[in-house]
Design a protein around this motif. Sequence first.
Motif, mmCIF file in Angstrom:
data_model
loop_
_atom_site.group_PDB
_atom_site.id
_atom_site.type_symbol
_atom_site.label_atom_id
_atom_site.label_comp_id
_atom_site.label_asym_id
_atom_site.label_seq_id
_atom_site.Cartn_x
_atom_site.Cartn_y
_atom_site.Cartn_z
ATOM 1 N N UNK A 283 66.023 98.625 13.204
ATOM 2 C CA UNK A 283 66.775 98.015 12.109
ATOM 3 C C UNK A 283 65.841 97.300 11.148
ATOM 4 N N UNK A 284 64.919 96.539 11.673
ATOM 5 C CA UNK A 284 63.960 95.834 10.815
ATOM 6 C C UNK A 284 63.078 96.812 10.046
ATOM 7 N N UNK A 285 62.659 97.868 10.693
ATOM 8 C CA UNK A 285 61.811 98.855 10.038
ATOM 9 C C UNK A 285 62.515 99.521 8.871
ATOM 10 N N UNK A 286 63.744 99.972 9.079
ATOM 11 C CA UNK A 286 64.490 100.636 8.006
ATOM 12 C C UNK A 286 64.786 99.659 6.863
ATOM 13 N N UNK A 287 65.121 98.423 7.198
ATOM 14 C CA UNK A 287 65.425 97.414 6.189
ATOM 15 C C UNK A 287 64.192 97.108 5.334
ATOM 16 N N UNK A 288 63.074 96.830 5.997
ATOM 17 C CA UNK A 288 61.871 96.455 5.254
ATOM 18 C C UNK A 288 61.241 97.640 4.533
ATOM 19 N N UNK A 289 61.435 98.850 5.025
ATOM 20 C CA UNK A 289 60.940 100.028 4.316
ATOM 21 C C UNK A 289 61.612 100.148 2.954
ATOM 22 N N UNK A 290 62.923 99.979 2.926
ATOM 23 C CA UNK A 290 63.652 100.059 1.656
ATOM 24 C C UNK A 290 63.211 98.952 0.714
ATOM 25 N N UNK B 99 72.599 99.368 5.033
ATOM 26 C CA UNK B 99 73.093 100.580 5.691
ATOM 27 C C UNK B 99 71.989 101.178 6.566
ATOM 28 N N UNK B 100 70.773 101.199 6.051
ATOM 29 C CA UNK B 100 69.640 101.711 6.821
ATOM 30 C C UNK B 100 69.358 100.882 8.063
ATOM 31 N N UNK B 101 69.557 99.574 7.959
ATOM 32 C CA UNK B 101 69.354 98.716 9.130
ATOM 33 C C UNK B 101 70.357 99.050 10.230
ATOM 34 N N UNK B 102 71.598 99.308 9.838
ATOM 35 C CA UNK B 102 72.614 99.688 10.833
ATOM 36 C C UNK B 102 72.249 101.030 11.458
ATOM 37 N N UNK B 103 71.887 102.003 10.623
ATOM 38 C CA UNK B 103 71.473 103.303 11.145
ATOM 39 C C UNK B 103 70.248 103.181 12.052
#
Length: 79
Positions: A15-22, A54-58
């Motif tokens: 979740x952290x990875x997807x969030x911070x990537x965006x 949304x990416x964090x949830x995914x």
Amino acid sequence: MNVRSVALTTGIFGACTMFFLAWWLILIGNAEGPITLFERIYIGYSFTPTGSVVGAVWGFVDWGIAGAIFAWLYNKINK
């Protein structure tokens, strides 16, 4: 290896990875451009503030499942 612990840990990391990537792409100005593989795979994910949530949830769901499978398989092989 506790399956629940590994699943939760990898889910939080995902979740952290997807969030911070965006947000990283938003901040450096590379959020605009052609559709990426992440945007094709994860419904609703985009390099926008809403898309980062949304990416964090995914990421939590996807990486959590992967972590649970890994820990379960590790325990089966280790016996």
